[in-house]
Design an enzyme around this catalytic site. Structure first.
Site, mmCIF file in Angstrom:
data_model
loop_
_atom_site.group_PDB
_atom_site.id
_atom_site.type_symbol
_atom_site.label_atom_id
_atom_site.label_comp_id
_atom_site.label_asym_id
_atom_site.label_seq_id
_atom_site.Cartn_x
_atom_site.Cartn_y
_atom_site.Cartn_z
ATOM 1 C CG HIS A 164 -1.713 -1.334 1.244
ATOM 2 N ND1 HIS A 164 -2.781 -1.647 0.430
ATOM 3 C CD2 HIS A 164 -1.494 -2.433 2.014
ATOM 4 C CE1 HIS A 164 -3.204 -2.876 0.696
ATOM 5 N NE2 HIS A 164 -2.427 -3.385 1.666
ATOM 6 C CD GLU A 194 -1.835 -9.956 5.049
ATOM 7 O OE1 GLU A 194 -1.773 -8.986 5.841
ATOM 8 O OE2 GLU A 194 -2.384 -9.912 3.933
HETATM 9 ZN ZN LIG Z 1 -2.262 -5.176 2.791
#
Ligand SMILES: [Zn+2]
Length: 470
Positions: free
Chosen positions: A286, A420
């Site tokens: 991002h 993650e």
């Molecule tokens: Zn992400």
């Protein structure tokens, strides 16, 4: 009254249950009386990082207090890694109860500081600027043996400047802040005024790999790594440590792992030859107008970038190539991330993300269909290595390694994984995700995981690189 009492009990309970990291990193020193605008803050905190100056138990440095002879001996003794164990000395006024007795004894043995003819040391007497000049000249072998020669050496080397009135003020007592500035400059040329260092000799690294540190002890963090057979320029010596320059890296190495003279051509070792061929791509997910997941006052894009920058600094100057798909808060499309990795000649690709959706724990993805990215086996191995380290580092729920049909994995042409770290919308995970301490632990885990992968792939011993984060 009752209410107030309850409030105090409540506060104590809060303190008792405050989430504390399981393993504290060495706490960064902070002195309440040396703030961000203090003129000597850089030098004082530099010495504090190496545990060369210590604050009081109440967290104060007392920068404006005069330096005593005992304190001066201790500070200089610590820069030279002297044994400071308190012990009996030859001086009748320095018993082993004096905190600096060990340093005083060693400093006297090394002819850095003298006692008085009456058999005293006068540990509480203030040090003058003139005495300081002589002390520093003797401690770091700068060559000035008389007061005027010692002052001249300090001025010439950019360690001390004269006072505004043109004198050196040699009879004036020196305050702790100024003493810290002079000592920091004396040991680390980077703090000097107009540092101009010339080589005093050449040497060759004899350890398989050698950490280059910010200061002359293992208390200081590593800024780079040199390998067996690499040549260094010796610029300056502090006790058993040398300040060297090599391959764009500048800092301190232990003299125990240097031999005199230049390296033989072709003497480079296998480890260096290997790491030099490898480029690691870190991809903070991002950025820019795309914040990623948002919860608990946190933005995913910021967490990803913080961790990525920390991974970068761990790999910098190790010989490995390291590149980030973004280093600032900008948007980079997925295809741009992949093409960047290929252009850089990346050998592994690690994308860093933060999860959301109500779970908890850490998971790592790799792409298992070989149609586009042929490095399936290596990707899975890399995912397992990083996942294991991350789960350990955060004591996180292990959600395992998973196959994922994700653009940056699928379209890549190198071993590629996507981590993650944790769930931004889960309070327990978010506390770690938003904490600089835990971000650092995650970065170290990714660094170690990548090394684990390379150790498996190459069969080489990466111990010196593991040592950087211990
Ligand atoms: Zn992400």
């Amino acid at each position: 009254m009752m209410k107030k009492k309850l409030w105090i009990v409540f506060c104590l309970l809060m303190l008792a249950t405050w989430p504390a990291p399981l393993h504290h990193a060495k706490a960064a020193p902070y002195f309440y009386d040396v703030g961000t605008t203090h003129r000597a803050k850089n030098e004082i905190y530099y010495l504090a990082e190496g545990q060369i100056v210590l604050g009081s138990l109440s967290g104060r440095f007392y920068p404006a207090k005069y330096v005593t002879r005992a304190e001066a001996a201790a500070i200089i003794g610590r820069t030279l890694n002297f044994n400071g164990e308190p012990r009996a000395t030859r001086f009748k006024d320095v018993g082993k109860g004096n905190f600096a007795s060990g340093y005083i004894q060693e400093a006297v043995e090394h002819n850095i500081i003298n006692g008085y003819r009456d058999g005293t040391f006068r540990p509480d007497q203030f040090v003058t600027r003139g005495e300081m000049a002589l002390l520093i000249n003797r401690a770091y072998s700068l060559g000035g043996t008389t007061l005027s020669a010692a002052v001249q050496q300090l001025k010439m080397r950019g360690i001390a400047e004269g006072k505004a009135d043109g004198t050196f003020g040699e009879d004036e007592p020196i305050i702790r802040a100024d003493f810290a500035v002079f000592v920091a400059r004396a040991i680390n040329p980077q703090y000097r005024v107009n540092p101009q260092l010339s080589s005093i000799g050449e040497a060759t690294v004899t350890a398989s790999a050698l950490n280059v540190r910010k200061g002359p002890s293992t208390n200081y963090g590593a800024v780079g790594l040199l390998y067996r057979g690499q040549s260094v320029d010796l610029l300056h010596v502090v006790g058993n440590w040398a300040y060297v320059r090599s391959s764009g890296i500048e800092g301190f190495v232990s003299r125990a792992y240097l031999s005199g003279g230049a390296a033989e051509p072709g003497e480079n070792n296998e480890l260096l030859d290997y790491v030099r061929t490898q480029t690691i791509i870190i991809d903070p997910g991002h950025g820019g107008y795309d914040p990623g997941a948002v919860a608990n006052g946190l933005l995913e894009k910021e967490i990803n970038l913080n961790v990525a920058l920390k991974v970068k600094s761990l790999f910098e100057n190790t010989g490995f190539g390291i590149a980030l798909t973004r280093e600032t808060d900008v948007f980079v499309p997925l295809s741009g991330r992949v093409s960047f990795a290929k252009e850089q000649g990346g050998d592994v690709f690690v994308s860093i993300h933060t999860n959301a959706g109500g779970g908890t724990g850490t998971e790592t993805y790799y792409y298992s269909a070989a149609a586009t990215n042929p490095y399936v086996e290596q990707s899975e191995k890399l995912a397992q290595c990083i996942q294991k380290r991350l789960v350990e580092a955060w004591n996180a729920v292990d959600r395992g390694t998973k196959r994922g049909n994700l653009h940056v994995l699928r379209e890549n042409s190198m071993p590629a994984v996507l981590v993650e770290l944790g769930f931004i919308d889960r309070k327990e995970d978010a506390e770690k995700l938003g904490s600089p301490y835990w971000q650092e632990q995650a970065a170290k885990a990714i660094y170690l995981g990548i090394l684990d992968y390379y150790a498996l792939e190459s069969g080489l011993d990466f111990q010196p690189l593991y040592d950087r984060v211990q």
